[in-house]
Design an enzyme around this catalytic site. Structure first.
Site, PDB file in Angstrom:
ATOM      1  N   ASP A 227       0.853  -1.325  -0.061  1.00 29.50           N
ATOM      2  CA  ASP A 227      -0.096   0.030  -0.110  1.00 29.50           C
ATOM      3  C   ASP A 227       1.028   1.453   0.027  1.00 29.50           C
ATOM      4  O   ASP A 227       0.399   2.292   0.441  1.00 29.50           O
ATOM      5  CB  ASP A 227      -1.004   0.117   1.305  1.00 29.50           C
ATOM      6  CG  ASP A 227      -2.078  -1.151   1.070  1.00 29.50           C
ATOM      7  OD1 ASP A 227      -2.547  -1.362   0.018  1.00 29.50           O
ATOM      8  OD2 ASP A 227      -2.338  -1.490   2.247  1.00 29.50           O
ATOM      9  N   GLU A 228       1.827   1.016  -0.382  1.00 28.92           N
ATOM     10  CA  GLU A 228       3.007   2.341  -0.316  1.00 28.92           C
ATOM     11  C   GLU A 228       3.236   2.686  -1.822  1.00 28.92           C
ATOM     12  O   GLU A 228       4.621   3.213  -2.102  1.00 28.92           O
ATOM     13  CB  GLU A 228       4.013   2.234   0.488  1.00 28.92           C
ATOM     14  CG  GLU A 228       3.921   1.958   1.716  1.00 28.92           C
ATOM     15  CD  GLU A 228       3.153   3.510   2.557  1.00 28.92           C
ATOM     16  OE1 GLU A 228       3.305   4.365   1.816  1.00 28.92           O
ATOM     17  OE2 GLU A 228       2.464   3.140   3.618  1.00 28.92           O
TER      18      GLU A 228
END
Length: 228
Positions: A173-174
């Site tokens: 999620d980065e």
């Protein structure tokens, strides 16, 4: 020029590519992009993508739908789209991801879209499909990761909720962010109101990110994107 081939263009660009050590992708605008949509049980983002294709706002062909559940099979059959169910467990994750790669290759897909697909792709798969997988994260990153993010937001009394569309990378999620949106909420709204608002935001943000990618308006620059 008339008669110019893809090889001609690649040869002409090669000196500049080598000089500046660039990563490039040559896109044939005459060919309609083919996409694979991955989904679990929440199908709002999937249905929104289909609607935007139906009305012509998204110019793409859905090559397949892949899921770890049976829930969307009836929809896929109604639309005449191949539907592949690949249940994922700790023991079979590697084999199922190999199946996914085979589906991508066999279908000639240009892009994989995680439309609320609730399984984490392995680092190996994320690297092999780098720049070709877009995820919709049910949060205005990096807040409220994990289960029931809108309930977490409701409990914390937040005033803004949102969603983030990003490229998938080994950093969970980065990945480089393509599109985001927030909406104001209040204490007068229930957790279910938050969820409903979140569904709408997620669907819009994912569709906009997919459109920009398919129109070659997103450039990856390290950990960031440049969006035109």
């Amino acid at each position: 020029a008339e008669g110019t081939t893809r090889d001609d263009v690649e040869r002409a660009l090669k000196p500049a590519i080598d000089r500046f050590d660039m990563k490039t992708t040559l896109v044939d605008q005459a060919r309609k992009p083919r996409i694979i949509i991955m989904v679990s049980k929440f199908d709002h983002a999937l249905l929104h993508l289909f609607y935007q294709i139906k009305v012509g706002w998204l110019d793409a062909e859905v090559a397949a739908i892949v899921s770890n559940h049976e829930d969307s099979r009836r929809f896929a059959e109604h639309e005449g789209i191949p539907y592949h169910v690949l249940p994922v467990t700790r023991d079979n994750k590697k084999e199922q991801e190999e199946q996914l790669l085979k589906i991508v290759k066999d279908s000639g897909a240009d892009l994989v879209i995680l439309a609320r697909y609730m399984q984490v792709l392995s680092d190996t798969l994320s690297k092999r499909l780098y720049g070709k997988v877009i995820n919709i994260h049910h949060s205005f990153l990096p807040s409220f990761k994990g289960a029931k993010p809108y309930h977490q937001a409701h409990e914390r009394g937040v005033k803004l909720i949102g969603a983030t569309a990003h490229y998938v990378t080994p950093d969970l999620d980065e990945g480089p962010i393509i599109e985001q949106e927030t909406e104001r909420v209040s204490h007068a709204m229930s957790a279910e109101d938050f969820v409903a608002t979140g569904r709408d935001i997620e669907s819009r943000v994912l569709a906009r990110a997919v459109k920009k990618h398919l129109e070659s308006r997103v450039m990856l620059n390290g950990h960031k994107t440049v969006v035109f």
